[in-house]
Design a protein around this motif. Structure first.
Motif, PDB file in Angstrom:
ATOM      1  N   ARG A 133       0.825  -1.204   0.000  1.00  0.00           N
ATOM      2  CA  ARG A 133       0.000   0.000   0.000  1.00  0.00           C
ATOM      3  C   ARG A 133       0.865   1.262   0.000  1.00  0.00           C
ATOM      4  O   ARG A 133       0.568   2.228  -0.711  1.00  0.00           O
ATOM      5  N   ALA A 134       1.952   1.258   0.773  1.00  0.00           N
ATOM      6  CA  ALA A 134       2.841   2.425   0.813  1.00  0.00           C
ATOM      7  C   ALA A 134       3.508   2.657  -0.534  1.00  0.00           C
ATOM      8  O   ALA A 134       3.667   3.798  -0.984  1.00  0.00           O
ATOM      9  N   ARG A 135       3.893   1.572  -1.204  1.00  0.00           N
ATOM     10  CA  ARG A 135       4.539   1.721  -2.515  1.00  0.00           C
ATOM     11  C   ARG A 135       3.548   2.261  -3.541  1.00  0.00           C
ATOM     12  O   ARG A 135       3.891   3.109  -4.366  1.00  0.00           O
ATOM     13  N   GLN A 136       2.318   1.760  -3.510  1.00  0.00           N
ATOM     14  CA  GLN A 136       1.311   2.277  -4.431  1.00  0.00           C
ATOM     15  C   GLN A 136       1.068   3.766  -4.194  1.00  0.00           C
ATOM     16  O   GLN A 136       0.910   4.546  -5.149  1.00  0.00           O
ATOM     17  N   ALA A 158       1.725   6.690  -6.900  1.00  0.00           N
ATOM     18  CA  ALA A 158       0.639   7.590  -7.285  1.00  0.00           C
ATOM     19  C   ALA A 158       1.052   9.043  -7.102  1.00  0.00           C
ATOM     20  O   ALA A 158       0.730   9.900  -7.935  1.00  0.00           O
ATOM     21  N   GLU A 159       1.775   9.342  -6.022  1.00  0.00           N
ATOM     22  CA  GLU A 159       2.252  10.706  -5.797  1.00  0.00           C
ATOM     23  C   GLU A 159       3.219  11.134  -6.890  1.00  0.00           C
ATOM     24  O   GLU A 159       3.181  12.291  -7.343  1.00  0.00           O
ATOM     25  N   GLN A 160       4.091  10.209  -7.310  1.00  0.00           N
ATOM     26  CA  GLN A 160       5.028  10.543  -8.375  1.00  0.00           C
ATOM     27  C   GLN A 160       4.319  10.797  -9.700  1.00  0.00           C
ATOM     28  O   GLN A 160       4.685  11.706 -10.442  1.00  0.00           O
ATOM     29  N   ARG A 161       3.288  10.015  -9.984  1.00  0.00           N
ATOM     30  CA  ARG A 161       2.544  10.248 -11.232  1.00  0.00           C
ATOM     31  C   ARG A 161       1.814  11.586 -11.185  1.00  0.00           C
ATOM     32  O   ARG A 161       1.773  12.309 -12.189  1.00  0.00           O
ATOM     33  N   ARG A 162       1.223  11.905 -10.031  1.00  0.00           N
ATOM     34  CA  ARG A 162       0.550  13.211  -9.925  1.00  0.00           C
ATOM     35  C   ARG A 162       1.532  14.355 -10.057  1.00  0.00           C
ATOM     36  O   ARG A 162       1.203  15.424 -10.566  1.00  0.00           O
ATOM     37  N   ILE A 181      -2.754  10.696 -16.343  1.00  0.00           N
ATOM     38  CA  ILE A 181      -2.989   9.743 -15.260  1.00  0.00           C
ATOM     39  C   ILE A 181      -4.233   8.913 -15.550  1.00  0.00           C
ATOM     40  O   ILE A 181      -4.242   7.688 -15.386  1.00  0.00           O
ATOM     41  N   GLU A 182      -5.311   9.572 -15.997  1.00  0.00           N
ATOM     42  CA  GLU A 182      -6.557   8.843 -16.248  1.00  0.00           C
ATOM     43  C   GLU A 182      -6.393   7.876 -17.417  1.00  0.00           C
ATOM     44  O   GLU A 182      -6.915   6.753 -17.384  1.00  0.00           O
ATOM     45  N   ARG A 183      -5.653   8.290 -18.443  1.00  0.00           N
ATOM     46  CA  ARG A 183      -5.399   7.377 -19.566  1.00  0.00           C
ATOM     47  C   ARG A 183      -4.595   6.172 -19.102  1.00  0.00           C
ATOM     48  O   ARG A 183      -4.852   5.032 -19.509  1.00  0.00           O
ATOM     49  N   ASP A 184      -3.587   6.410 -18.238  1.00  0.00           N
ATOM     50  CA  ASP A 184      -2.792   5.301 -17.717  1.00  0.00           C
ATOM     51  C   ASP A 184      -3.662   4.337 -16.921  1.00  0.00           C
ATOM     52  O   ASP A 184      -3.515   3.112 -17.031  1.00  0.00           O
ATOM     53  N   ARG A 185      -4.574   4.876 -16.126  1.00  0.00           N
ATOM     54  CA  ARG A 185      -5.443   4.020 -15.319  1.00  0.00           C
ATOM     55  C   ARG A 185      -6.337   3.144 -16.197  1.00  0.00           C
ATOM     56  O   ARG A 185      -6.520   1.952 -15.922  1.00  0.00           O
ATOM     57  N   ARG A 186      -6.897   3.757 -17.233  1.00  0.00           N
ATOM     58  CA  ARG A 186      -7.765   2.978 -18.123  1.00  0.00           C
ATOM     59  C   ARG A 186      -6.974   1.879 -18.819  1.00  0.00           C
ATOM     60  O   ARG A 186      -7.433   0.740 -18.945  1.00  0.00           O
ATOM     61  N   ALA A 187      -5.750   2.216 -19.270  1.00  0.00           N
ATOM     62  CA  ALA A 187      -4.917   1.213 -19.943  1.00  0.00           C
ATOM     63  C   ALA A 187      -4.543   0.084 -18.986  1.00  0.00           C
ATOM     64  O   ALA A 187      -4.549  -1.096 -19.367  1.00  0.00           O
ATOM     65  N   VAL A 188      -4.220   0.432 -17.736  1.00  0.00           N
ATOM     66  CA  VAL A 188      -3.846  -0.590 -16.751  1.00  0.00           C
ATOM     67  C   VAL A 188      -5.040  -1.474 -16.435  1.00  0.00           C
ATOM     68  O   VAL A 188      -4.900  -2.703 -16.312  1.00  0.00           O
ATOM     69  N   ARG A 189      -6.234  -0.895 -16.292  1.00  0.00           N
ATOM     70  CA  ARG A 189      -7.425  -1.695 -15.999  1.00  0.00           C
ATOM     71  C   ARG A 189      -7.721  -2.683 -17.124  1.00  0.00           C
ATOM     72  O   ARG A 189      -8.044  -3.846 -16.878  1.00  0.00           O
ATOM     73  N   ARG A 190      -7.608  -2.217 -18.362  1.00  0.00           N
ATOM     74  CA  ARG A 190      -7.853  -3.114 -19.496  1.00  0.00           C
ATOM     75  C   ARG A 190      -6.812  -4.228 -19.535  1.00  0.00           C
ATOM     76  O   ARG A 190      -7.135  -5.408 -19.740  1.00  0.00           O
ATOM     77  N   ALA A 191      -5.537  -3.849 -19.334  1.00  0.00           N
ATOM     78  CA  ALA A 191      -4.475  -4.855 -19.371  1.00  0.00           C
ATOM     79  C   ALA A 191      -4.614  -5.849 -18.227  1.00  0.00           C
ATOM     80  O   ALA A 191      -4.403  -7.053 -18.406  1.00  0.00           O
TER      81      ALA A 191
END
Length: 416
Positions: free
Chosen positions: A198-201, A205-209, A217-227
């Motif tokens: 959880r700490a690593r996530q 997330a802070e680094q991406r923001r 960020i939202e595009r990355d999330r959608r791509a990760v969810r699909r993958a």
């Protein structure tokens, strides 16, 4: 003994791990603080107001942490104290060997060219291969001169003697005493696994923001969810979850196994997303493989590798990837040898174990000369450091010298 089950904050864990890595704390204090240290007091000691030189402040905090660890240990039963002492003694010879390597390096530099503890010499005392001249060699190889150099060192040795002096006051221990604390540390790490993930996530997330726009960020999330959805259907949710946590996934082929772990975030696209290792069927690492699918998220790359292996086509990964960090076992394995045979001779020479360049630069010659000297004298330096730091109690380290002897063998092997 009631040990702590809640983890330290990530920054506290980082400080303690770094302090041990840089020989500012011993394994004894690290184990005591990790298992028994107050979750309130230890962070306060680490975050203590910094006054004066940064290094001196850090050493002062490590000194207080080590003293606090000894206060805690005084309240334990005899067998529990011996177990913590055994952990400290287990890694003490390896820590002292680090100091011995540093002393050998500085002594060699100062006697031949200067620039370590002494100013650079106007006239160097070494030949074209940076080996010492006869006069410098006599001084560098003399056991008495080496022991005197260790005795007069005024940076690492006094600190090592301080930590060892406290440890010497505790009961003697043997390797069999390790089991209690090692089992508790293993149990605690398993308990911490979810918190660390959880700490690593959170950090990622802070680094991406910080470095990417909200749209990215939202595009990355959608791509990760699909993958993730596709990969879970192919490999199963358990393996995808393990991969997301940073664990390695192994795919067994006909002749070799391919071990895949994420090198960065699972949202990483293209090159650098995966760490791929080529292993023998018994798990021995043969080589690393640089393989990636352009503009493809890490999870999709994992799925592509899995499909190749399950189809019996792992050779396609080996043929298209670039081998590096080839081990000695890898250079003898038929699959790796077949791949190396297809590569240009110049590249194969670079990949050979222990080789980085085809021609030796001046820097290479300097490092090679230092490796030769260290290999010839490391036993003397190690004995001098052990005797200086532990004095009449040096024999207490004898049952724990196996890892130190193995490390000395590696040092000598690097000079071959």
């Amino acid at each position: 003994m009631q040990f702590q089950r809640s983890p330290f904050p990530a920054e506290v864990e980082y400080f303690l791990d770094s302090a041990v890595e840089h020989d500012e704390l011993g394994a004894f204090a690290h184990a005591v603080l990790t298992l028994l240290g107050s979750r309130k007091l230890v962070p306060e000691l680490i975050e203590k107001r910094k006054i004066g030189h940064l290094l001196h402040c850090r050493q002062s905090r490590c000194h207080e942490l080590d003293a606090y660890a000894h206060e805690i240990i005084a309240e334990l039963a005899e067998h529990e104290r011996r177990s913590f002492v055994a952990v400290g003694l287990r890694w003490e010879p390896r820590r002292l060997l680090n100091i011995a390597e540093y002393l050998a390096s500085f002594n060699f530099e100062d006697e031949t060219r200067g620039g370590a503890n002494l100013p650079f010499r106007r006239h160097w005392r070494c030949d074209d291969n940076y080996d010492p001249t006869p006069r410098a060699r006599r001084r560098l190889y003399a056991p008495g001169a080496i022991r005197r150099y260790a005795r007069l060192e005024d940076c690492s040795m006094p600190w090592a003697r301080l930590l060892a002096g406290r440890l010497r006051q505790l009961p003697a221990a043997v390797p069999a005493d390790l089991d209690l604390v090692c089992d508790l540390l293993l149990e605690q790490r398993e308990t911490y696994r979810v918190e660390y993930h959880r700490a690593r996530q959170k950090f990622e997330a802070e680094q991406r923001r910080r470095f990417f726009s909200n749209g990215s960020i939202e595009r990355d999330r959608r791509a990760v969810r699909r993958a993730a959805s596709f990969c879970a259907g192919l490999l199963g949710p358990a393996k995808v979850g393990a991969f997301a946590r940073g664990e390695a996934i192994t795919f067994a082929g006909r002749d070799v196994s391919i071990e895949v772990a994420r090198a960065r975030s699972i949202a990483t696209v293209g090159h650098g997303a995966l760490e791929v290792k080529l292993c023998a069927q018994d798990g021995t690492r043969l080589a690393n493989v640089c393989v990636f699918f352009d503009k493809t998220p890490a999870l999709d790359q994992l799925a592509a590798i899995a499909m190749h292996v399950e189809a019996g086509d792992e050779s396609a990964i080996i043929q298209t990837g670039n081998l590096f960090n080839v081990t000695a076992a890898g250079s003898e394995h038929p699959v790796v040898r077949a791949r190396l045979a297809q590569m240009p001779k110049a590249e194969v020479e670079v990949l050979a174990p222990g080789r980085r360049r085809r021609t030796a630069s001046e820097y290479d010659k300097q490092k090679a000369a230092l490796r030769r000297y260290t290999a010839d004298t490391i036993d003397i330096y190690a004995e001098a450091v052990r005797a200086r730091v532990w004095g009449r109690d040096v024999k207490r380290l004898d049952p724990f010298l196996d890892q130190m002897q193995a490390a000395i063998g590696e040092i000598k092997g690097r000079a071959a």
